[in-house]
Design an enzyme around this catalytic site. Sequence first.
Site, PDB file in Angstrom:
ATOM      1  CD  GLN A 154      35.248  21.586 112.349  1.00 60.01           C
ATOM      2  OE1 GLN A 154      35.761  22.298 111.380  1.00 60.01           O
ATOM      3  NE2 GLN A 154      35.461  20.254 112.398  1.00 60.01           N
ATOM      4  CE1 TYR A 183      36.680  22.911 104.214  1.00 61.92           C
ATOM      5  CE2 TYR A 183      38.363  21.938 105.683  1.00 61.92           C
ATOM      6  CZ  TYR A 183      37.323  22.762 105.401  1.00 61.92           C
ATOM      7  OH  TYR A 183      36.840  23.263 106.667  1.00 61.92           O
ATOM      8  N   GLY A 226      43.792  27.156 111.616  1.00 65.34           N
ATOM      9  CA  GLY A 226      44.358  27.056 110.069  1.00 65.34           C
ATOM     10  C   GLY A 226      45.773  27.745 110.070  1.00 65.34           C
ATOM     11  CE  LYS A 229      47.357  37.062 108.780  1.00 69.06           C
ATOM     12  NZ  LYS A 229      48.380  36.003 108.228  1.00 69.06           N
ATOM     13  CB  THR A 236      44.351  21.101 106.239  1.00 71.97           C
ATOM     14  OG1 THR A 236      43.245  20.268 106.147  1.00 71.97           O
ATOM     15  CG2 THR A 236      45.192  20.733 107.301  1.00 71.97           C
ATOM     16  CD1 TRP A 237      39.013  25.558 102.905  1.00 70.07           C
ATOM     17  CD2 TRP A 237      37.958  26.798 104.458  1.00 70.07           C
ATOM     18  NE1 TRP A 237      37.811  26.447 102.473  1.00 70.07           N
ATOM     19  CE2 TRP A 237      37.558  27.426 103.533  1.00 70.07           C
ATOM     20  CE3 TRP A 237      37.934  27.769 105.670  1.00 70.07           C
ATOM     21  CZ2 TRP A 237      36.274  28.078 103.398  1.00 70.07           C
ATOM     22  CZ3 TRP A 237      36.892  28.729 105.552  1.00 70.07           C
ATOM     23  CH2 TRP A 237      36.182  29.094 104.355  1.00 70.07           C
ATOM     24  CE1 TYR A 288      33.648  28.064 111.064  1.00 68.77           C
ATOM     25  CE2 TYR A 288      32.522  25.795 111.492  1.00 68.77           C
ATOM     26  CZ  TYR A 288      32.677  27.135 111.152  1.00 68.77           C
ATOM     27  OH  TYR A 288      31.302  27.866 110.157  1.00 68.77           O
TER      28      TYR A 288
HETATM   29  N1  LIG Z   1      33.207  23.154 109.764  1.00 74.19           N
HETATM   30  C1  LIG Z   1      33.384  24.289 108.945  1.00 74.19           C
HETATM   31  O1  LIG Z   1      32.417  24.707 108.392  1.00 74.19           O
HETATM   32  C2  LIG Z   1      34.598  25.025 109.080  1.00 74.19           C
HETATM   33  C3  LIG Z   1      34.627  26.406 108.472  1.00 74.19           C
HETATM   34  C4  LIG Z   1      35.673  27.186 108.384  1.00 74.19           C
HETATM   35  C5  LIG Z   1      37.102  26.554 109.094  1.00 74.19           C
HETATM   36  N2  LIG Z   1      36.921  25.194 109.435  1.00 74.19           N
HETATM   37  C6  LIG Z   1      38.212  24.273 110.032  1.00 74.19           C
HETATM   38  O2  LIG Z   1      38.911  25.232 110.852  1.00 74.19           O
HETATM   39  C7  LIG Z   1      40.156  25.590 110.351  1.00 74.19           C
HETATM   40  C8  LIG Z   1      40.502  27.037 111.073  1.00 74.19           C
HETATM   41  O3  LIG Z   1      39.579  27.968 110.305  1.00 74.19           O
HETATM   42  P1  LIG Z   1      39.808  29.194 109.493  1.00 74.19           P
HETATM   43  O4  LIG Z   1      41.110  29.042 108.694  1.00 74.19           O
HETATM   44  O5  LIG Z   1      38.764  29.409 108.880  1.00 74.19           O
HETATM   45  O6  LIG Z   1      40.318  30.485 110.621  1.00 74.19           O
HETATM   46  P2  LIG Z   1      41.469  30.599 111.418  1.00 74.19           P
HETATM   47  O7  LIG Z   1      42.263  29.291 111.957  1.00 74.19           O
HETATM   48  O8  LIG Z   1      41.096  31.405 112.567  1.00 74.19           O
HETATM   49  O9  LIG Z   1      42.329  31.491 110.783  1.00 74.19           O
HETATM   50  C9  LIG Z   1      43.718  31.000 109.779  1.00 74.19           C
HETATM   51  C10 LIG Z   1      44.205  32.239 108.973  1.00 74.19           C
HETATM   52  O10 LIG Z   1      44.884  33.202 110.169  1.00 74.19           O
HETATM   53  C11 LIG Z   1      46.172  33.235 109.823  1.00 74.19           C
HETATM   54  N3  LIG Z   1      47.018  32.625 110.569  1.00 74.19           N
HETATM   55  C12 LIG Z   1      46.923  31.565 111.302  1.00 74.19           C
HETATM   56  N4  LIG Z   1      48.213  31.390 112.029  1.00 74.19           N
HETATM   57  C13 LIG Z   1      48.596  32.708 112.141  1.00 74.19           C
HETATM   58  C14 LIG Z   1      49.911  33.031 112.687  1.00 74.19           C
HETATM   59  N5  LIG Z   1      50.495  32.189 113.435  1.00 74.19           N
HETATM   60  N6  LIG Z   1      50.353  34.378 112.515  1.00 74.19           N
HETATM   61  C15 LIG Z   1      49.692  35.039 111.594  1.00 74.19           C
HETATM   62  N7  LIG Z   1      48.476  34.604 110.758  1.00 74.19           N
HETATM   63  C16 LIG Z   1      48.174  33.165 111.149  1.00 74.19           C
HETATM   64  C17 LIG Z   1      46.276  32.972 108.353  1.00 74.19           C
HETATM   65  O11 LIG Z   1      45.859  33.981 107.596  1.00 74.19           O
HETATM   66  P3  LIG Z   1      46.650  34.264 105.878  1.00 74.19           P
HETATM   67  O12 LIG Z   1      46.030  33.016 105.170  1.00 74.19           O
HETATM   68  O13 LIG Z   1      46.195  35.475 105.697  1.00 74.19           O
HETATM   69  O14 LIG Z   1      48.121  34.058 106.353  1.00 74.19           O
HETATM   70  C18 LIG Z   1      45.334  31.731 108.275  1.00 74.19           C
HETATM   71  O15 LIG Z   1      44.772  31.295 106.939  1.00 74.19           O
HETATM   72  C19 LIG Z   1      40.018  25.579 109.001  1.00 74.19           C
HETATM   73  O16 LIG Z   1      41.338  25.247 108.185  1.00 74.19           O
HETATM   74  C20 LIG Z   1      39.374  24.346 108.632  1.00 74.19           C
HETATM   75  O17 LIG Z   1      39.864  23.040 108.866  1.00 74.19           O
HETATM   76  C21 LIG Z   1      35.666  24.560 109.331  1.00 74.19           C
END
Ligand SMILES: NC(=O)c1ccc[n+]([C@@H]2O[C@H](COP(=O)([O-])OP(=O)(O)OC[C@H]3O[C@@H](n4cnc5c(N)ncnc54)[C@H](OP(=O)(O)O)[C@@H]3O)[C@@H](O)[C@H]2O)c1
Length: 319
Positions: A170, A57, A273, A209, A20-21, A198
């Site tokens: 993580q 966040y 995410g 996409k 949920t970032w 993550y």
């Molecule tokens: N610990 C850390 O330092 C750290 C760092 C990064 C992330 N995180 C955590 O990990 C989570 C996930 O990482 P992330 O958000 O960076 O990357 P991710 O989950 O690899 O990618 C998320 C993005 O992918 C796209 N997406 C997701 N589901 C989709 C689907 N079913 N169809 C099409 N596009 C889709 C969306 O892009 P669009 O927004 O363009 O639609 C979304 O914003 C974060 O929300 C956070 O909770 C932690």
Amino acid sequence: MQLRKLGTTNIEISPIIMGTWQAGKDMWVGIDDRESIQAIKAAYDAGITTFDTAEVYGNGHSEKIVGNALHDVRDQVVIATKVFSNHLKYNQVINACHKSIKNLNTDYIDLYQIHWPPGSFGAKKVALEETMRALADLKTQGKIRAIGVSNFSRSQLEEAAIYGKIDSLQPPYSMFWRKVETDAMPYCLENNITLLAYSSMAQGFLTGKFGPDHTFDKGDHRFRNKLYQPENYERVQTALERLRPIATANHITLGQLALAWVISRPGTCAIAGARNPEQAVQNAAAGNVRLSDEHLADIDDIGKMVTDPLDDDPVMWEW
Ligand SMILES: NC(=O)c1ccc[n+]([C@@H]2O[C@H](COP(=O)([O-])OP(=O)(O)OC[C@H]3O[C@@H](n4cnc5c(N)ncnc54)[C@H](OP(=O)(O)O)[C@@H]3O)[C@@H](O)[C@H]2O)c1
């Protein structure tokens, strides 16, 4: 979706965890609070029981959205949040935890994680012993149920483990970002520390996409992702073309293939995410996908096309 144990605890987590970032809004573009809440509720209805957020966040905004969306089902879900690198002194950890509990509209946090190692992002370096002492006290008081770390190297993880029980790491981890495999992953597997990957869809790049000419809106931090830099982006596109037939053969999307691969890795769950309910539901469905050994071997080779030429820096962005 079959639940798994978190580290050595009796906490059960879903292999696909909702990230949920995005709900924090900062560094993303076009995020709508109502849609974020709907996305979290849809994820829960689709079988995701575990949710990841962080105090940083949107300066508490994501935590408030998570608290709002999950209040009615609090005892059915696992909430993970994180303390940022500017709050690692004893009293700062305690205060940050109390604030997160309030933001989350709850009485306790299931998994409380150190977001980045001490000294990150220009923060003053605090001894891990001090931070871990605060976390251990919060655990004794029942404010948190388990302790995790994020973005820690193997040696940082080993040091933290001297001062208390660590049940999760993580790291950034996907087909296109595999540095943890040769650093902390073997230590985690030996010590029953769960990996919560993550950016497991490489921030959307692995959904296919974003084409070769894609440009991000101003304010979308992903233009700083190293995979998007010209020296890497061409290989990303080539790899995606090779992954498409594998996704088609499994009757799933590329994003689901990326998530299914991550949760097939030993001791590893995938944080996905999502900005809206459709994405959240699609991501949840990946929790039930099983890939054949042959497809896993092909994916391994394809992913390495992207990862082999990368340097050793574990951080995924050029901040
Ligand atoms: N610990 C850390 O330092 C750290 C760092 C990064 C992330 N995180 C955590 O990990 C989570 C996930 O990482 P992330 O958000 O960076 O990357 P991710 O989950 O690899 O990618 C998320 C993005 O992918 C796209 N997406 C997701 N589901 C989709 C689907 N079913 N169809 C099409 N596009 C889709 C969306 O892009 P669009 O927004 O363009 O639609 C979304 O914003 C974060 O929300 C956070 O909770 C932690």
